[in-house]
Each structure stands twice: as C-alpha cells, then as structure tokens.
Design an enzyme around this catalytic site. Structure first.
Site, PDB file in Angstrom:
ATOM      1  N   ILE A   1       0.823  -1.206   0.000  1.00  0.00           N
ATOM      2  CA  ILE A   1       0.000   0.000   0.000  1.00  0.00           C
ATOM      3  C   ILE A   1       0.860   1.260   0.000  1.00  0.00           C
ATOM      4  O   ILE A   1       0.809   2.062  -0.906  1.00  0.00           O
ATOM      5  CB  ILE A   1      -0.957   0.048   1.201  1.00  0.00           C
TER       6      ILE A   1
ATOM      7  N   ASP B   1       2.048   9.953  18.051  1.00  0.00           N
ATOM      8  CA  ASP B   1       2.163  10.464  16.683  1.00  0.00           C
ATOM      9  C   ASP B   1       0.782  10.898  16.199  1.00  0.00           C
ATOM     10  O   ASP B   1       0.314  10.456  15.154  1.00  0.00           O
ATOM     11  CB  ASP B   1       2.752   9.371  15.779  1.00  0.00           C
TER      12      ASP B   1
END
Lengths: 200, 270
Positions: free
Chosen positions: B17, B173
């Site tokens: 991906i 994050d």
C-alpha cells in the site's frame, strides 16, 4: 462444513475443516471417549486417536466465525513455526481461545463438556484428507448447520466473565444497545485471541 | 523463519500500500489471510517490520518482537477502553507481522484537504477509485460522503483522544493522517460514521499530565502545518477533549500552555 485454505503454510497445515453441530446428544460420552483415547495403548489407541483427531469447541463461548478462524490461524502459525505451547495443533486452538495461560483450564472451558448441546468440530490437515464431513459425523451425533449460526449460540454473559469485560469502559459505553455491545465484545475477544502469543 | 532478505510467504500475494514516514522500518500491505469455501474473504491490513540488515540478528529479533508486542497490547487496551481503533487479526512476532481489521475509509487529512503525505500520493490514487476529489472543495467531500460538518468531525476527534488519554494511552504520533472516517456496518443497526485512530507504532502507556499535553501539542502542530486557518477547529477538539477527561483537564490545559511556549522537548538545561 466450511473448508478454509491457507496457501502460505506447509501442506500438512494448509486446510482447516470447520463444522458446527446443534442438537448434539452424545457430548458426555464423546468427552469420556476422548479422555480414554489418550491412555489407550497402540495400535488400538492410535486408531482411536486418529478417529478423534479434531478440536472440539463449545460454541457457547464463541462470538463469531471470525473468532474461531483467528484462533485457528494462530494455532497453525504456532505449529508452522515450531512454537506450539500444547501437544497438538488442535489443543492449541483451545489454548488460543482461552484468555489465561493454563492449558487444562482452556480445555475445561472451551472443550467439550457433558452439558454441551452444540459443538464446533475443527480439523487442521492437508488438502488431501478425504471424507472429513463423514469422519466428523461418525463421532458427533447432531445436526450440521452453517457457521453463520455461531452468533445465536453464544452465552454472552460467560464470554464477558471469562474475558473480564464487565468493568471495561467499552462495554459500559455500549450498554443498552445489545447489538452494539455484542459487536464490541466480539471485536475485543477476536483481538485478544490474535494477541495471545505476545501477552503476559 | 525467513532467511535474510526474503519476505514471509503471506506477503507474496499481498498488495503493497504505502511507505509513510516510517518507510525505513516497516511496510504495509493489504492481504487475505485465507480463502474460505462458503463466505467472502475479508482483507486485512498488514504491518510488516522487516529484518534490518544493519543490526545483529539476535538484537533485531528481540527489538521487533517487543515492538510488535507493545503495539498489539496498546491496541487491545484501547479496544477495551472503548476507543475506536482497528481490531487485531493476526500477530506474528517472530516474523514481525501485525494484522489489523481492514478499515474502508479516508484519512481526516485527505478529508480536510491536506492532500496526501509525500509518496503516499501515488499509491493512494492506485487504490482508491475516487481520486478526483482534489477538484472538489474538501468540505463537500466530508459532507457528501460522510454527512458530517467539520465541527462535528472535530468533536469526534476530541472525544476519541479523550477516551484514549483516560485509559492512559499516549499515541505519540497524533496527526490527521492517523485518523480515519468510515461507515460502520453493523448487522442490525443503521450505519453510522465513526472516527478511528490508527498507527500505534509509537504509542506507550503513561498517566503523566506532561505526556498527554505533549500528545495534544503534536496534534495541534500537525493541524496548523497541514490545515491553514484551523485554529477555531482545533479549539473544538480541545473543548470536547476537556469534557471527556473531566477533572484532569485543568492541569493538562495549563501544561499545554507551557508546552506551547517551550516546544515538544523539555529543556535539558539546569
């Protein structure tokens, strides 16, 4: 019966045959037969053990087909990597399903018990295995139904108790909406099975 | 075990991906775990931490193993605490593979018109048929495909992060790229839009006000840099977040003001 193929594993672990039986009448005798088979001497013992070479799972503790498929996958993975924690790939399925690390507890809770009226029968083997459904039918007397029935047999209270979910925020947030609560429980339980090898 | 350089068998037919910011340490794939005789196979999202040739093999195995285990445990903790995160489907610590439930949706970054992140741009357009979205205004995509307003989206973000911090999970994050919107498909109830937090690769457990404030600050910076004029939007995130976390909010808010003045890292002087 559902046949699942795992093309990325060695041939002897490349198929899982899963069948669900309801209206099971011989759970008690099946259980004692399994216990007996373990102590029988060869060659009769080997023959009997081959006849009973399945994982027998109590569907009341299974929340969905995905739940059992995830346990089967982790068991095959452990077998392929030589990291089985129990003696066979079939008992490994039961071990993967149980949240704890105790093997006999896993078998007692998730295996066949005297009061079972439905049974999930699993065989992990190669694609060459013949007449699996007939072999399953010869040890279990019950009615074969599709795996999609699994959700209707679930004892949700027991699942929540064994996975210690009753005090969790996710369950409290979903209380009142049964369908949503079941979806949340299923997702947690499936993830717990997947993570089993790195827990503890 | 695979030998150095070769990939695990499961990745042979998997679709690669993207490689995001962490391209140096992992690859992500869309793959099928098995083929079933009766039912349609659903894809999974695979995260593969490949062998690092520059590390001693023993160290590499144990580092990969502990990172896989850490991420998996954090995700499970989030699930149990009611934070919307993708469920786990497969954990293979010795090969370094994590498999997640496939989330069919779009990142908040795309929906707010932030564009794709670096090289993801090319990969995304191959996988998603609706790659002409750049012609529309971002609000209309959000409202036409998901039927929610930017304000509603912000309150969903605040609520999810609040739930996560209540469970003492620090994401590490938080960016709009690590949040996805998707339609839930439940058997009986009507479908609804859900915000899902993804990528717990840098996550850890902490109950410190400092860590929660820094987590929020990282998101605020991400908002400001990728979505211009987002200050009123971020205010909604904080407002809903504050309601979620309850009494701890006063101290987190005060600490967030401090962090804004000094930045993410605490001063190492004195």
């Amino acid at each position: 019966m559902e046949v699942i193929s795992y093309p990325y594993f060695p041939a002897h672990l490349s198929r899982a045959y899963i069948a669900l039986y309801t209206s099971v009448t011989d759970a008690g005798s099946l259980r004692s037969r399994i216990i007996n088979a373990a102590t029988l001497a060869s060659p009769e013992g080997d023959q009997e053990r081959e006849l009973l070479n399945f994982a027998f799972v109590d569907p009341r503790l299974i929340t969905s087909a995905l739940h059992v498929e995830t346990a089967v996958y982790q068991a095959i993975l452990a077998a392929a990597q030589g990291s089985l924690r129990t003696k066979t790939v079939h008992s490994e399925v039961l071990w993967a399903l149980n949240p704890g690390n105790n093997i006999s507890e896993a078998i007692r809770r998730y295996g066949v018990s005297d009061g079972c009226t439905s049974l999930l029968v699993i065989r992990i083997d190669s694609s060459e295995l013949q007449d699996v459904e007939a072999k399953m039918g010869s040890v279990v007397s019950g009615q074969l139904v599709p795996l999609t029935q699994l959700g209707t047999l679930t004892d949700w209270a027991a699942v929540k108790k064994y996975h210690k979910l009753n005090q969790e925020a996710a369950i409290k947030a979903a209380s009142g909406d049964i369908q949503k609560e079941h979806d949340v429980v299923d997702n947690i339980v499936v993830s717990s099975v997947a993570i089993k090898s790195v827990m503890g | 075990m695979t030998t150095a350089g070769s990939s695990p068998a499961i990745l042979t037919d998997a679709t690669h991906i993207s490689q995001g910011a962490e391209a140096a340490s992992l690859k992500v794939y869309k793959a099928l775990l098995h083929q079933s005789s009766n039912s349609e196979s659903t894809p999974v999202f695979l995260k593969y931490r490949f062998n690092k040739q520059y590390r001693h093999p023993t160290l590499d195995t144990s580092l990969t193993r502990s990172r896989i285990a850490g991420e998996a445990r954090t995700v499970l903790k989030c699930l149990r605490s009611g934070v919307h995160v993708p469920g786990l489907r497969l954990v293979d610590a010795s090969e370094g593979i994590l498999g997640f439930e496939w989330i069919e949706g779009k990142s908040v970054r795309m929906l707010l018109g932030g564009g794709a992140e670096g090289e993801e741009e090319i990969e995304y357009s191959e996988n998603l048929p609706e790659d002409e979205i750049s012609d529309e205004t971002p609000e209309s995509e959000l409202e036409s495909a998901y039927r929610i307003t930017p304000d509603a989206l912000m309150s969903m973000i605040g609520s999810e992060i609040g739930k996560m911090h209540l469970a003492d999970v620090i994401h590490g994050d938080l960016t709009t790229s690590n949040m996805m919107l998707h339609w839930t498909s439940s058997a009986n109830s009507s479908p609804s839009v859900e915000l899902v937090l993804v990528d717990f690769g840098l996550a850890y457990t902490s109950s410190l006000v400092e860590d929660k404030a820094v987590d929020l600050y990282v998101l605020e910076r991400a908002f400001n840099s990728t979505h211009p004029d987002s200050e009123p939007l971020f205010a909604i995130v904080l407002e809903v977040y504050g309601k979620r976390v309850g009494k701890e909010w006063t101290s987190i808010k005060r600490r967030l003001d401090d962090v804004r003045l000094r930045g993410r890292k605490r001063s190492m002087v004195g």
